[in-house]
Design a protein around this motif. Structure first.
Motif, PDB file in Angstrom:
ATOM      1  N   VAL A   1       2.874   5.609   9.847  1.00  0.00           N
ATOM      2  CA  VAL A   1       3.325   4.226   9.932  1.00  0.00           C
ATOM      3  C   VAL A   1       4.180   4.078  11.188  1.00  0.00           C
ATOM      4  CG1 VAL A   1       4.654   2.397   8.816  1.00  0.00           C
ATOM      5  CG2 VAL A   1       3.359   4.030   7.425  1.00  0.00           C
TER       6      VAL A   1
ATOM      7  N   LYS B   1       8.300   0.632  14.073  1.00  0.00           N
ATOM      8  CA  LYS B   1       8.703  -0.769  13.956  1.00  0.00           C
ATOM      9  C   LYS B   1       8.348  -1.363  12.599  1.00  0.00           C
ATOM     10  CE  LYS B   1       4.496  -2.588  16.151  1.00  0.00           C
ATOM     11  NZ  LYS B   1       3.970  -3.415  17.276  1.00  0.00           N
ATOM     12  N   PHE B   2       7.334  -0.782  11.941  1.00  0.00           N
ATOM     13  CA  PHE B   2       6.971  -1.245  10.608  1.00  0.00           C
ATOM     14  C   PHE B   2       7.660  -0.434   9.511  1.00  0.00           C
ATOM     15  CE2 PHE B   2       2.962  -2.340  13.010  1.00  0.00           C
ATOM     16  CZ  PHE B   2       3.190  -3.704  13.012  1.00  0.00           C
ATOM     17  N   ALA B   3       8.029   0.802   9.812  1.00  0.00           N
ATOM     18  CA  ALA B   3       8.612   1.682   8.799  1.00  0.00           C
ATOM     19  C   ALA B   3      10.068   1.341   8.488  1.00  0.00           C
ATOM     20  CB  ALA B   3       8.503   3.138   9.254  1.00  0.00           C
TER      21      ALA B   3
ATOM     22  N   THR C   1      11.659  -1.708   5.872  1.00  0.00           N
ATOM     23  CA  THR C   1      10.955  -1.711   4.586  1.00  0.00           C
ATOM     24  C   THR C   1      11.870  -1.221   3.477  1.00  0.00           C
ATOM     25  OG1 THR C   1      10.117   0.554   4.860  1.00  0.00           O
ATOM     26  CG2 THR C   1       8.731  -1.256   5.681  1.00  0.00           C
TER      27      THR C   1
ATOM     28  N   THR D   1       3.829   0.349   1.702  1.00  0.00           N
ATOM     29  CA  THR D   1       4.037   0.353   3.151  1.00  0.00           C
ATOM     30  C   THR D   1       2.866   1.011   3.868  1.00  0.00           C
ATOM     31  OG1 THR D   1       6.446   0.408   2.892  1.00  0.00           O
ATOM     32  CG2 THR D   1       5.547   1.128   5.017  1.00  0.00           C
ATOM     33  N   LYS D   2       2.403   2.129   3.357  1.00  0.00           N
ATOM     34  CA  LYS D   2       1.283   2.841   3.975  1.00  0.00           C
ATOM     35  C   LYS D   2      -0.003   2.016   3.886  1.00  0.00           C
ATOM     36  CE  LYS D   2       2.063   6.798   1.786  1.00  0.00           C
ATOM     37  NZ  LYS D   2       1.933   8.219   1.375  1.00  0.00           N
TER      38      LYS D   2
ATOM     39  N   ALA E   1      -0.226  -1.126   4.002  1.00  0.00           N
ATOM     40  CA  ALA E   1      -0.169  -2.271   4.914  1.00  0.00           C
ATOM     41  C   ALA E   1      -0.136  -1.879   6.385  1.00  0.00           C
ATOM     42  CB  ALA E   1       1.072  -3.111   4.587  1.00  0.00           C
ATOM     43  N   HIS E   2       0.436  -0.708   6.707  1.00  0.00           N
ATOM     44  CA  HIS E   2       0.703  -0.415   8.116  1.00  0.00           C
ATOM     45  C   HIS E   2       0.244   0.948   8.596  1.00  0.00           C
ATOM     46  CE1 HIS E   2       3.132  -4.055   8.229  1.00  0.00           C
ATOM     47  NE2 HIS E   2       3.870  -3.614   7.227  1.00  0.00           N
ATOM     48  N   TRP E   3      -0.426   1.730   7.775  1.00  0.00           N
ATOM     49  CA  TRP E   3      -0.828   3.069   8.185  1.00  0.00           C
ATOM     50  C   TRP E   3      -1.841   3.015   9.323  1.00  0.00           C
ATOM     51  CZ3 TRP E   3       0.943   7.811   6.589  1.00  0.00           C
ATOM     52  CH2 TRP E   3       0.216   8.924   7.001  1.00  0.00           C
ATOM     53  N   GLU E   4      -1.619   3.829  10.352  1.00  0.00           N
ATOM     54  CA  GLU E   4      -2.545   3.919  11.482  1.00  0.00           C
ATOM     55  C   GLU E   4      -3.057   5.355  11.571  1.00  0.00           C
ATOM     56  OE1 GLU E   4      -0.705   2.580  15.039  1.00  0.00           O
ATOM     57  OE2 GLU E   4      -0.353   0.536  14.304  1.00  0.00           O
TER      58      GLU E   4
END
Length: 390
Positions: free
Chosen positions: A191, A194-196, A199, A383-384, A386-389
């Motif tokens: 993640v 900036k997204f982690a 949260t 969170t993962k 929604a934003h995991w890359e």
């Protein structure tokens, strides 16, 4: 530094009386250490990537060794000096004990084998703590501080020759790493920072890390508690409790490192906290040498929560991409929790004349902390998703 902190209980039982200061005054160095470690771990996340682990850690080691030597000049007028030493040690020690060790291990070992090798690395501080607990009683506290400083300087041999925060810089990759773990941190799965950070998962994990440091504060009072329960004649016996505690930490580091790769960090953390809560209850009631010895052995396992569970929780919740930065923030929580643990325990003892109440509070804090950590798994999953890359 692990030796300094893990053997601190022996010095708590000896130095205040030898110097002529109150237990609470001497304990202030631990408090200031924890507060300063907040900034130490924060700056480590900036300085190590910029200047490299070799330069930053080597300078930190020299400054920490000088601080250890400074303890030998202590006298009854040293109220503010203890605080100053703790603050400087927190800035330097926070960089490499709380942050650099898990960072370097995470860089050099793949996720499938990281746990066992992290455990092996961390158990060595338990070995040092066990040795110095005995030495401080046998050779005198000032000589033990001098020897501790010399051993700290021995770290320079490794920091100046082999330390590197990124295997790719020297054409290598992490041992046991899979293909998706090889490459620059920006391309690793996880993640993005900036997204982690904004949260609920991170906030709860930070609080869990902060409270996870509270049990470590009791390590400095295990020996003093034995003297309070059994009497002043138990001083020599009380030093063996610290050996038992460090042996427990060594075993927990080794076995915990293996288990975390087998059953996962969630179940390892549950096991460690279950043992911790039982030990708190036992310490609050223990009144014999055998009970204190057995409890100290199992209580020593709590150190693996910070040294193994916390770094592995960060990696589990947010992946490899933001690991170095989030780890530095998580360890800031550890420093904050450690800063206020010792004063709270000392306050309970000063107010009641016994450590039983503090151990009871510790059991409650441990139960709350475990609940927080378990909740982070629910929030981290969202969170993962929604934003995991990859």
């Amino acid at each position: 530094l692990g030796t300094v902190l893990n053997s601190s209980s022996a010095f708590f039982a000896i130095v205040p009386a030898a110097v002529g200061v109150d237990m609470g005054v001497f304990a202030m160095w631990i408090t200031c250490y924890g507060i300063a470690a907040l900034f130490g771990t924060f700056f480590a996340g900036i300085l190590i990537p910029k200047f490299g682990a070799r330069i930053v850690i080597s300078l930190d080691v020299v400054v920490t060794a000088l601080c250890v030597v400074a303890f030998t000049f202590a006298d009854a007028s040293w109220t503010w000096q203890f605080m100053a030493i703790g603050a400087v040690m927190g800035l330097t020690g926070g960089m490499y004990f709380l942050y650099a060790t898990p960072l370097l291990m995470g860089a050099w070992f793949g996720k499938k084998v990281l746990g066992r090798y992290l455990g092996i690395a961390q158990l060595m501080s338990g070995v040092g703590g066990a040795l110095f607990t005995s030495l401080s009683t046998v050779m005198g506290w000032q000589s033990a501080y001098y020897l501790n400083a010399i051993l700290l300087l021995c770290i320079l041999f490794f920091s100046l020759t082999v330390f590197c925060e990124d295997p790719a810089k020297i054409g290598l990759h992490a041992f046991g790493a899979e293909e998706d773990e090889m490459g620059e941190s920006k391309s690793l799965p996880g993640v993005p920072l900036k997204f982690a950070l904004p949260t609920l998962a991170f906030v709860l994990l930070f609080l869990g890390c902060m409270l996870s440091a509270f049990p470590g504060s009791f390590n400095s009072f295990v020996q003093a508690n034995a003297v309070e329960v059994l009497g002043p004649e138990a001083l020599i016996f009380s030093s063996t409790l610290m050996i038992a505690l460090q042996v427990g930490y060594i075993i927990a580091s080794l076995v915990g490192g293996i288990l975390v790769d087998k059953i996962g960090v969630r179940w390892l953390t549950v096991i460690l906290y279950a043992i911790l809560i039982v030990c708190y209850v036992s310490f609050s009631m223990a009144s014999t040498e055998l009970a204190l010895m057995v409890t100290a052995f199992f209580f020593g396992m709590n150190n693996a929560i910070v040294t193994i569970s916390v770094p592995m929780l960060v990696r589990s919740h947010f992946g490899e991409k933001p690991y170095d930065k989030i780890l530095s923030y998580a360890m800031m929580g550890v420093g904050l929790g450690g800063a206020f643990g010792a004063p709270v325990i000392a306050l309970f003892y000063t107010s009641t004349g016994t450590y039983s109440g503090a151990f009871t509070i510790g059991a409650v804090v441990a139960a709350v902390t475990l609940a927080l950590i378990l909740v982070t798994y629910v929030t981290a999953k969202k969170t993962k998703a929604a934003h995991w890359e990859a």
